[in-house]
Design an enzyme around this catalytic site. Structure first.
Site, PDB file in Angstrom:
ATOM      1  N   TRP A  16       0.808  -1.210   0.000  1.00 55.72           N
ATOM      2  CA  TRP A  16       0.000   0.000   0.000  1.00 55.72           C
ATOM      3  C   TRP A  16       0.849   1.272   0.000  1.00 55.72           C
ATOM      4  O   TRP A  16       0.577   2.232  -0.715  1.00 55.72           O
ATOM      5  CB  TRP A  16      -0.937  -0.012   1.215  1.00 55.72           C
ATOM      6  CG  TRP A  16      -1.755   1.224   1.370  1.00 55.72           C
ATOM      7  CD1 TRP A  16      -2.415   1.889   0.380  1.00 55.72           C
ATOM      8  CD2 TRP A  16      -2.009   1.948   2.565  1.00 55.72           C
ATOM      9  NE1 TRP A  16      -3.089   2.984   0.883  1.00 55.72           N
ATOM     10  CE2 TRP A  16      -2.843   3.047   2.241  1.00 55.72           C
ATOM     11  CE3 TRP A  16      -1.629   1.774   3.895  1.00 55.72           C
ATOM     12  CZ2 TRP A  16      -3.275   3.957   3.186  1.00 55.72           C
ATOM     13  CZ3 TRP A  16      -2.066   2.690   4.834  1.00 55.72           C
ATOM     14  CH2 TRP A  16      -2.878   3.762   4.488  1.00 55.72           C
TER      15      TRP A  16
ATOM     16  N   TYR B  12      -3.644   0.234  -5.950  1.00 53.95           N
ATOM     17  CA  TYR B  12      -2.422   0.804  -5.378  1.00 53.95           C
ATOM     18  C   TYR B  12      -1.577   1.426  -6.494  1.00 53.95           C
ATOM     19  O   TYR B  12      -1.169   0.748  -7.443  1.00 53.95           O
ATOM     20  CB  TYR B  12      -1.597  -0.257  -4.658  1.00 53.95           C
ATOM     21  CG  TYR B  12      -2.233  -0.844  -3.412  1.00 53.95           C
ATOM     22  CD1 TYR B  12      -3.351  -0.263  -2.817  1.00 53.95           C
ATOM     23  CD2 TYR B  12      -1.702  -1.981  -2.818  1.00 53.95           C
ATOM     24  CE1 TYR B  12      -3.922  -0.807  -1.682  1.00 53.95           C
ATOM     25  CE2 TYR B  12      -2.264  -2.534  -1.665  1.00 53.95           C
ATOM     26  CZ  TYR B  12      -3.377  -1.943  -1.112  1.00 53.95           C
ATOM     27  OH  TYR B  12      -3.939  -2.494   0.016  1.00 53.95           O
TER      28      TYR B  12
ATOM     29  N   PRO C 254      -0.968  -2.883  11.407  1.00 53.82           N
ATOM     30  CA  PRO C 254      -0.637  -3.320  12.766  1.00 53.82           C
ATOM     31  C   PRO C 254      -0.065  -2.216  13.647  1.00 53.82           C
ATOM     32  O   PRO C 254      -0.139  -2.307  14.879  1.00 53.82           O
ATOM     33  CB  PRO C 254       0.396  -4.426  12.537  1.00 53.82           C
ATOM     34  CG  PRO C 254       1.050  -4.044  11.241  1.00 53.82           C
ATOM     35  CD  PRO C 254      -0.057  -3.485  10.401  1.00 53.82           C
TER      36      PRO C 254
ATOM     37  N   GLN D  15      13.339  -1.215   8.545  1.00 60.01           N
ATOM     38  CA  GLN D  15      11.966  -1.383   9.016  1.00 60.01           C
ATOM     39  C   GLN D  15      11.519  -2.824   8.844  1.00 60.01           C
ATOM     40  O   GLN D  15      10.888  -3.401   9.736  1.00 60.01           O
ATOM     41  CB  GLN D  15      11.029  -0.450   8.255  1.00 60.01           C
ATOM     42  CG  GLN D  15      11.118   0.999   8.667  1.00 60.01           C
ATOM     43  CD  GLN D  15      10.075   1.862   7.953  1.00 60.01           C
ATOM     44  OE1 GLN D  15       9.239   1.356   7.203  1.00 60.01           O
ATOM     45  NE2 GLN D  15      10.135   3.160   8.182  1.00 60.01           N
TER      46      GLN D  15
END
Length: 325
Positions: A21, A55, A209, A291
């Protein structure tokens, strides 16, 4: 990396999935970073890559298909979604049979695939009879273009129950998976959806999340927002609506729990989701390798019961409210 079944289905997916996304494809250097992130995900044991036709106006599908072409297809679980506008025509949106069939074919073309492992109804279409939608999705499975289908946001427990009655009556292929938002701040699926999924053996592949970045711990109460963060973009209402004093205070307390467990609040937040047996995986985006490496550490991270109790006390009323961004 650990793996789980999608509900009662036999297919197994990595506990951490890579979502597309927020993939930034603007500029050669950013595309190179995105490419390396996808490759690192695969090399780290992630086998589930989530995308959608809307997207980046199809560019995300094209990019993901091009990168994943380097890896054995049988080792990958690839998904896409249909609903949002992908053109200016009156039929270029929604969950009509026409739009579903045409967009599935376009997604396969974009991603250079013969089939999709998972295909989701991205939202609920008020303007199309649910039977038409379910017949189309089931037919895609019968045609071998999709292996399992499911739904995403706006498909509450009542709609899933209605769909199940139609599926049983018509002998259609069943809904195998649902992709709702779920995190420590937005726990609405615990009310009914989790129970409905248990009842029918439907897997849950949850997204967002980290609550748009709130649960990374980078936003501090009374401090300026980090330069370049989503909150510095005024148009991004989702994260700005979340940055309340109450929520920031919750993150402060969760950070203390994470520190006591020798981890950080991002890992804690994703591992907390995975403590729930109904969850098949956590779909998280990653704008760079660091990340992603941090996200991966949530797989297999066990939170002791006393820490789970502390988290429940910290979250308190969050179990009973729904944040709408």
């Amino acid at each position: 990396m650990k793996y789980r079944n999608i509900g009662k289905a036999g297919i197994k997916i990595s506990e951490i999935a890579l979502g597309s996304w927020m993939t930034d494809l603007k500029g050669g250097s950013k595309e190179d970073i995105a490419k390396e992130t996808v490759k690192l995900a695969y090399e780290s044991g992630i086998n589930f890559f989530d995308c959608a036709d809307a997207y980046s106006d199809g560019a995300a599908e094209q990019f993901l298909g091009k990168v994943l072409k380097d890896f054995p297809r049988k080792e990958l679980v690839i998904s896409s979604k249909v609903y949002f506008p992908t053109g200016t025509g009156v039929n270029d949106r929604g969950l009509s049979r026409k739009h579903i069939m045409e967009n599935c074919n376009q997604s396969l073309k974009n991603m250079q695939l013969d089939y999709l492992d998972l295909y989701y109804c991205h939202r609920f279409d008020e303007n199309t009879d649910i039977e038409e939608t379910l017949r189309a999705m089931s037919d895609l499975v019968a045609q071998g273009k999709v292996l399992y289908y499911g739904v995403s946001e706006e498909w509450g427990s009542a709609r899933i129950e209605e769909a199940q009655k139609i599926i049983d009556k018509l002998g259609l292929y069943p809904i195998s998976v649902i992709q709702p938002q779920y995190n420590m701040i937005d726990r609405y699926i615990e009310h009914e959806i989790m129970g409905t999924c248990r009842k029918y053996g439907i897997g849950i592949t949850s997204f967002s999340p980290l609550a748009q970045g709130l649960l990374t711990g980078k936003y501090k109460k009374g401090q300026p927002y980090p330069e370049g963060s989503r909150a510095t973009h005024q148009a991004d209402k989702q994260i700005n609506n979340l940055l309340t004093d109450d929520n920031l205070a919750i993150v402060d307390e969760l950070t203390k729990v994470a520190n006591d467990l020798g981890t950080n609040v991002s890992i804690l937040s994703m591992a907390w989701i995975l403590q729930h047996s109904e969850i098949s995986c956590v779909i998280a985006g990653a704008s760079n390798s660091s990340q992603l490496e941090n996200n991966i550490k949530a797989s297999g991270f066990v939170i002791p019961q006393d820490a789970m109790n502390r988290i429940e006390e910290i979250l308190g009323f969050k179990r009973f409210e729904r944040h709408v961004g």
